[in-house]
Write a protein that holds these residues in place. Sequence first.
Motif, short mmCIF file in Angstrom:
data_model
loop_
_atom_site.label_atom_id
_atom_site.label_comp_id
_atom_site.label_asym_id
_atom_site.label_seq_id
_atom_site.Cartn_x
_atom_site.Cartn_y
_atom_site.Cartn_z
N CYS A 24 49.08 2.58 -41.45
CA CYS A 24 48.65 2.32 -41.78
C CYS A 24 47.43 1.90 -41.67
N GLY A 25 47.08 3.00 -41.84
CA GLY A 25 45.72 2.91 -41.56
C GLY A 25 45.46 1.66 -40.91
N THR A 26 45.02 1.48 -39.99
CA THR A 26 44.78 0.26 -39.38
C THR A 26 43.56 -0.30 -39.98
N GLU A 27 42.97 -1.19 -39.30
CA GLU A 27 41.83 -1.83 -39.92
C GLU A 27 40.72 -0.83 -40.16
N ASP A 28 40.23 -0.81 -41.40
CA ASP A 28 39.02 -0.08 -41.71
C ASP A 28 37.86 -1.07 -41.57
N ALA A 29 36.69 -0.54 -41.29
CA ALA A 29 35.53 -1.42 -41.15
C ALA A 29 35.33 -2.19 -42.44
N GLY A 30 35.25 -3.51 -42.31
CA GLY A 30 35.01 -4.33 -43.48
C GLY A 30 36.23 -4.57 -44.33
N ASP A 31 37.41 -4.12 -43.90
CA ASP A 31 38.61 -4.29 -44.72
C ASP A 31 39.32 -5.57 -44.33
N GLY A 161 59.84 -7.15 -46.01
CA GLY A 161 59.45 -7.91 -47.18
C GLY A 161 58.84 -7.06 -48.29
N GLY A 162 59.32 -5.83 -48.42
CA GLY A 162 58.83 -4.95 -49.46
C GLY A 162 57.58 -4.17 -49.08
N GLN A 163 57.05 -4.40 -47.88
CA GLN A 163 55.86 -3.68 -47.43
C GLN A 163 56.27 -2.52 -46.52
N MET A 164 55.92 -1.29 -46.93
CA MET A 164 56.23 -0.13 -46.11
C MET A 164 55.35 -0.09 -44.86
N TYR A 165 55.97 0.32 -43.75
CA TYR A 165 55.26 0.50 -42.49
C TYR A 165 55.24 1.96 -42.06
N GLY A 166 55.40 2.86 -43.00
CA GLY A 166 55.37 4.28 -42.71
C GLY A 166 55.90 5.05 -43.88
N VAL A 167 56.08 6.35 -43.67
CA VAL A 167 56.64 7.20 -44.73
C VAL A 167 57.91 7.87 -44.21
N PRO A 168 58.97 7.92 -45.02
CA PRO A 168 60.20 8.61 -44.61
C PRO A 168 59.92 10.08 -44.35
N HIS A 169 60.60 10.62 -43.35
CA HIS A 169 60.33 11.99 -42.92
C HIS A 169 61.54 12.91 -43.11
N GLY A 170 62.68 12.50 -42.58
CA GLY A 170 63.91 13.29 -42.69
C GLY A 170 65.07 12.41 -42.29
N TYR A 171 66.28 12.84 -42.64
CA TYR A 171 67.42 11.97 -42.35
C TYR A 171 68.68 12.80 -42.15
N GLY A 172 69.68 12.16 -41.55
CA GLY A 172 70.95 12.85 -41.32
C GLY A 172 72.00 11.88 -40.82
N ALA A 173 73.24 12.34 -40.79
CA ALA A 173 74.37 11.50 -40.36
C ALA A 173 74.88 11.94 -39.00
N ASN A 174 75.39 10.98 -38.25
CA ASN A 174 76.11 11.27 -37.01
C ASN A 174 77.57 11.52 -37.38
N LEU A 175 77.96 12.78 -37.37
CA LEU A 175 79.26 13.20 -37.87
C LEU A 175 80.33 13.23 -36.78
N LEU A 176 81.57 13.42 -37.20
CA LEU A 176 82.69 13.60 -36.28
C LEU A 176 83.04 15.09 -36.25
N SER A 303 67.09 7.93 -40.17
CA SER A 303 66.06 8.21 -41.17
C SER A 303 64.74 7.93 -40.46
N ASP A 304 64.07 8.98 -40.03
CA ASP A 304 62.87 8.82 -39.22
C ASP A 304 61.65 8.52 -40.08
N THR A 305 60.71 7.80 -39.49
CA THR A 305 59.54 7.31 -40.21
C THR A 305 58.28 7.65 -39.44
N TRP A 306 57.31 8.25 -40.12
CA TRP A 306 55.99 8.43 -39.51
C TRP A 306 55.20 7.14 -39.71
#
Length: 404
Positions: A24-31, A161-176, A303-306
Amino acid sequence: MRKKRTLAGTAAFGLALALSLAACGTEDAGDDSSPDSASEGPGGFVPPDIAMADSLGDNEGTLSVLAWPGYAEDGSTDKAVDWVTPFEKQTGCDVSVKYFNTSDEAVTLMKSGQYDVVSASGDATLRLIAAGDVAPVNTDLIPNYADEYDFLKDRPWNSVGGQMYGVPHGYGANLLMYNTDVVKPAPTSWRAVFEDASTYSGKVTAYDSPIYIADAALYLMKTQPDLGIKDPYALDADQLAAAVDLLKAQKEHVGEYWSDYLKEISAFESGDSVVGTTWQVIVNYTKANVEAILPEEGATGWSDTWMISSKTEVPNCAYAWLNHIISPEANAAVAEWFGEAPANPKACDLTSEGFCDGYHAGDESYADQIHYWTTPIEQCLDGRTDVSCTTYQDWTQAWTEIKG
């Protein structure tokens, strides 16, 4: 110039690297905008107050990517597998890639401030957020985010708290997974690798990571309700001790702990392993007679997150990468190469026939049975406030004790 990785060996080795895992985008100048510093996650977790971008400007021309192998392919492994070069051409952001092999390594590397974006699994994300190493993301600045599966958004491992810290990328289960010629009757429960492990002593396999403690906790949650486990990643001291005892008993029958997917394939094909945890991609490549199930207790998974570094000096290229990597084209390419369900349903139109069905992409009833990797923290993620929960550091120490 883009820094190319050097991969030696056969194509199989390259594929092994591409498929190795444990999302997220980190701090932008003046933001001066930032999420509410009082926003709390499960258990009262409050993240550091870090500014969030409210607008974007011109791309800066460079981007340093920290990724799981297989998540940022530029044609070096296979000329036909490349979603980095199209990004560079479209954005003018010249990409360098650094690969990591474990979540612990990723957390350590991100502290250096040398990397602009990271593909983080759930056993790393809260650590990165709590340390202030990643910034909240303004999803309004990521057009492709709107298309992603809703059930992957605003989850304990990628938001607070409802604030996203990234975007979901892909997901999967650990199977037997089990050898159908040897393991009879066909198992339906994780009991096969815990209480019944002695039946196949020396030929049981398990994932080699402290996060595997959650697999034992999930089994206990379903089979020993008196322990009071409500979330396999929220364990107080007594609950952790029960999981450790179960895993110590299992260890007597484990022939190999694995983290390299090729080693598990080899072990099942040689007969050295006949039952244990796996990923769907391993099932697909194993030549032995094997099947894999989502057991009746459910399963852990990823569920990995960028995420974007809070220290990045190239927020525009960082946001451009997040938007690109979850685009239908890139998300489809990553999912097929890596072996996981894509986070963007539009990607399924670009994958090979039957791919998304095989990985249960978009199947919410299936996804609801997956307990995605989440970093254990002192504030109990199940909402309890009368006790402290064990942390990932506690789990790491316990895992060392389990393996001896």
